[in-house]
Design a protein around this motif. Structure first.
Motif, mmCIF file in Angstrom:
data_model
loop_
_atom_site.group_PDB
_atom_site.id
_atom_site.type_symbol
_atom_site.label_atom_id
_atom_site.label_comp_id
_atom_site.label_asym_id
_atom_site.label_seq_id
_atom_site.Cartn_x
_atom_site.Cartn_y
_atom_site.Cartn_z
ATOM 1 N N LEU A 1 -0.463 -0.305 -13.793
ATOM 2 C CA LEU A 1 -0.015 0.163 -12.484
ATOM 3 C C LEU A 1 0.986 -0.811 -11.865
ATOM 4 N N LEU A 2 0.709 -2.096 -11.944
ATOM 5 C CA LEU A 2 1.638 -3.080 -11.385
ATOM 6 C C LEU A 2 2.974 -3.075 -12.116
ATOM 7 N N GLN A 3 2.959 -2.930 -13.423
ATOM 8 C CA GLN A 3 4.219 -2.851 -14.179
ATOM 9 C C GLN A 3 5.085 -1.719 -13.661
ATOM 10 N N PHE A 4 4.488 -0.539 -13.543
ATOM 11 C CA PHE A 4 5.243 0.617 -13.098
ATOM 12 C C PHE A 4 5.741 0.454 -11.660
ATOM 13 N N GLU B 1 0.820 -1.216 0.000
ATOM 14 C CA GLU B 1 0.000 0.000 0.000
ATOM 15 C C GLU B 1 0.853 1.265 0.000
ATOM 16 N N GLU B 2 1.988 1.226 0.690
ATOM 17 C CA GLU B 2 2.861 2.404 0.734
ATOM 18 C C GLU B 2 3.364 2.766 -0.653
ATOM 19 N N ARG B 3 3.778 1.772 -1.417
ATOM 20 C CA ARG B 3 4.262 2.033 -2.773
ATOM 21 C C ARG B 3 3.120 2.508 -3.666
ATOM 22 N N GLN B 4 1.911 1.999 -3.433
ATOM 23 C CA GLN B 4 0.758 2.445 -4.214
ATOM 24 C C GLN B 4 0.453 3.918 -3.960
ATOM 25 N N ARG B 5 0.634 4.356 -2.727
ATOM 26 C CA ARG B 5 0.319 5.745 -2.371
ATOM 27 C C ARG B 5 1.243 6.759 -3.040
ATOM 28 N N ARG B 6 2.368 6.315 -3.542
ATOM 29 C CA ARG B 6 3.303 7.238 -4.210
ATOM 30 C C ARG B 6 2.693 7.861 -5.459
#
Length: 140
Positions: free
Chosen positions: A130-133, A100-105
């Protein structure tokens, strides 16, 4: 070679921290067994949602998804894509993980269309983008 993408609602209570024992167990299990079956992929998890991309031979993915769909750690498992592809997107990872932390970026407004797991408009292509990036910016 096939790609399978699904989303689901988490039954894991993480209290804002995605690295609980259940998530670590999922990752350990995936990273051990996926290479045996020729499966690669990426998992995205938050307090309330999962999304996963799996790549491999058709039968291996069919069996794996059957197990995943019955896993009590989530519910409302929705298959978004199961189709042939020319190449793997996550070939370097037995199971990449995006917390979740990486998603919040990436603010929601800057994410690829269809990548917000909380919306009905979520799409396989949005999750894949999104997952690729996010997987590539982190450690495998």
């Amino acid at each position: 070679m096939f790609r399978l993408i699904y989303k689901s609602t988490s039954n894991i209570a993480t209290a804002g921290h995605p690295f609980n024992e259940d998530i670590l167990s999922i990752l350990e299990h995936s990273r051990t067994l996926n290479p045996v079956y020729g499966v690669t992929g990426a998992l995205m998890a938050s307090n309330s949602q999962f999304a996963q991309v799996l790549e491999g031979e058709r039968e291996a993915l069919r069996v794996l998804y059957g197990r995943i769909a019955c896993d009590p750690r989530h519910r409302f498992c929705t298959l978004l894509q199961f189709e042939p592809v020319n190449a793997r997107t996550f070939g370097d990872w037995s199971m990449a993980f995006v917390d979740e932390e990486r998603q919040r970026r990436i603010p929601l407004s800057a994410r690829p269309p269809g990548s917000d797991l909380t919306q009905p408009s979520v799409s396989a292509s949005g999750i894949l983008s999104l997952l690729q990036f996010l997987a590539r910016e982190g450690e495998p």
